[in-house]
Design a protein around this motif. Structure first.
Motif, PDB file in Angstrom:
ATOM      1  N   GLY A  89       0.820  -1.200   0.000  1.00 20.05           N
ATOM      2  CA  GLY A  89       0.000   0.000   0.000  1.00 20.05           C
ATOM      3  C   GLY A  89       0.851   1.245   0.000  1.00 20.05           C
ATOM      4  N   GLY A  90       0.216   2.371   0.261  1.00 18.92           N
ATOM      5  CA  GLY A  90       0.908   3.643   0.236  1.00 18.92           C
ATOM      6  C   GLY A  90       0.805   4.370   1.556  1.00 18.92           C
ATOM      7  N   ILE A  91       1.745   5.286   1.801  1.00 21.08           N
ATOM      8  CA  ILE A  91       1.703   6.144   2.973  1.00 21.08           C
ATOM      9  C   ILE A  91       1.708   7.596   2.514  1.00 21.08           C
ATOM     10  N   ARG A  92       0.975   8.427   3.245  1.00 18.44           N
ATOM     11  CA  ARG A  92       0.927   9.856   2.986  1.00 18.44           C
ATOM     12  C   ARG A  92       1.018  10.592   4.320  1.00 18.44           C
ATOM     13  N   ILE A  93       1.732  11.710   4.327  1.00 14.75           N
ATOM     14  CA  ILE A  93       1.897  12.518   5.517  1.00 14.75           C
ATOM     15  C   ILE A  93       1.043  13.772   5.381  1.00 14.75           C
ATOM     16  N   SER A  94       0.341  14.162   6.452  1.00 11.38           N
ATOM     17  CA  SER A  94      -0.485  15.370   6.408  1.00 11.38           C
ATOM     18  C   SER A  94       0.398  16.610   6.327  1.00 11.38           C
ATOM     19  N   PRO A  95      -0.124  17.716   5.783  1.00  4.79           N
ATOM     20  CA  PRO A  95       0.674  18.949   5.679  1.00  4.79           C
ATOM     21  C   PRO A  95       1.194  19.450   7.024  1.00  4.79           C
ATOM     22  N   CYS A  96       0.438  19.201   8.102  1.00  5.76           N
ATOM     23  CA  CYS A  96       0.872  19.626   9.428  1.00  5.76           C
ATOM     24  C   CYS A  96       1.910  18.688  10.033  1.00  5.76           C
ATOM     25  N   LYS A  97       2.210  17.583   9.347  1.00  3.98           N
ATOM     26  CA  LYS A  97       3.202  16.601   9.785  1.00  3.98           C
ATOM     27  C   LYS A  97       2.799  15.897  11.087  1.00  3.98           C
ATOM     28  N   LYS A  98       1.507  15.871  11.385  1.00  3.85           N
ATOM     29  CA  LYS A  98       1.046  15.244  12.630  1.00  3.85           C
ATOM     30  C   LYS A  98       0.322  13.921  12.402  1.00  3.85           C
ATOM     31  N   TYR A  99       0.061  13.577  11.134  1.00  2.00           N
ATOM     32  CA  TYR A  99      -0.706  12.366  10.847  1.00  2.00           C
ATOM     33  C   TYR A  99      -0.103  11.632   9.650  1.00  2.00           C
ATOM     34  N   LEU A 100      -0.198  10.315   9.683  1.00  2.00           N
ATOM     35  CA  LEU A 100       0.224   9.464   8.566  1.00  2.00           C
ATOM     36  C   LEU A 100      -0.940   8.556   8.190  1.00  2.00           C
ATOM     37  N   ILE A 101      -1.241   8.500   6.906  1.00  2.00           N
ATOM     38  CA  ILE A 101      -2.286   7.619   6.383  1.00  2.00           C
ATOM     39  C   ILE A 101      -1.638   6.452   5.654  1.00  2.00           C
ATOM     40  N   TYR A 102      -2.086   5.232   5.993  1.00  2.00           N
ATOM     41  CA  TYR A 102      -1.653   4.029   5.285  1.00  2.00           C
ATOM     42  C   TYR A 102      -2.889   3.392   4.651  1.00  2.00           C
TER      43      TYR A 102
END
Length: 230
Positions: A87-100
């Motif tokens: 799968g993929g990972i993405r980091i929120s613009p605020c750098k406080k959250y990661l989505i997998y």
């Protein structure tokens, strides 16, 4: 992948301003990396101890693993599990959250980032994987429903392209077998907010600083299109 080249988007200089080298880590098969901050990088790949890992660049490249495999039958080699749960990972613009999110079936989750440590705060199963196990391997069935092709994040929401078609559509060139659904979730608590159907199939998604959503449209020679969701 063994290096990340960081370039300044505001400069026409093709030379990277920084190069992050992973050669000193024990991770041999890194496919993607996302910079969380100047100290921490999140990576995916063939990782046997979790769905992704973080590398602390300022602490001797210390590696920490996160997440149990969503699809995890007993007795399967961890590297096979890593491949099936790709799968993929993405980091929120605020750098406080990661989505997998997973591609081969419909699973998405969110980790909160605090002091270079990550904690899973929400998850969703959109579709359960359809599979069989034989001779220590996992085989996804033809009626297995594909998951998330790409994810974009702003400070409040997650926008995810959900494929929603059967397994044989993964590499199909037919427009009717391409993804055309965007799911919207609250970034903070994972609450489902909306579900949109686009008028053309899409493969990638992004959000600019003004909150405008853009996608790559598959049947239009991969042209960039703006998505209006109001």
């Amino acid at each position: 992948m063994k290096k990340i080249h960081i370039c300044d988007l505001n400069s026409f200089d093709c030379k990277p301003s920084e190069i992050i080298n992973f050669k000193e880590t024990d991770l041999q098969f890194i496919f993607d990396g996302k910079l969380i901050n100047s100290d921490l990088v999140a990576v995916t790949g063939m990782i046997k101890d979790g769905v992704f890992a973080t590398i602390n660049l300022k602490n001797n490249n210390e590696v920490n693993f996160y997440g149990e495999f969503p699809l995890n039958p007993s007795g399967i080699d961890p590297y096979i599990l890593s491949d099936i749960n790709t799968g993929g990972i993405r980091i929120s613009p605020c750098k406080k959250y990661l989505i997998y999110s997973t591609t081969k079936f419909g699973y998405i989750c969110c980790y909160k980032i605090n002091n270079n440590q990550l904690e899973k705060i929400w998850e969703h199963w959109i579709t359960e994987p359809q599979y069989s196990v034989s001779n220590g391997k996992i085989y996804l069935k033809s009626d297995n429903i594909l998951g998330f092709m790409d994810v974009a994040i702003d400070d409040d929401n997650v926008y995810a392209i959900y494929h929603g078609k059967k397994m044989n559509a993964l590499r199909s060139q037919n427009a009717e077998e391409s993804p055309e659904t965007i799911m919207k979730f609250s970034l903070k608590n994972g609450e489902p907010m909306a579900k949109y159907t686009t008028d053309v199939p899409i493969t990638r998604i992004a959000i600019n600083p003004d909150g405008e959503i853009y996608c790559i449209a598959k049947p239009m020679e991969y042209n960039l299109v703006k998505v209006n969701i109001d």
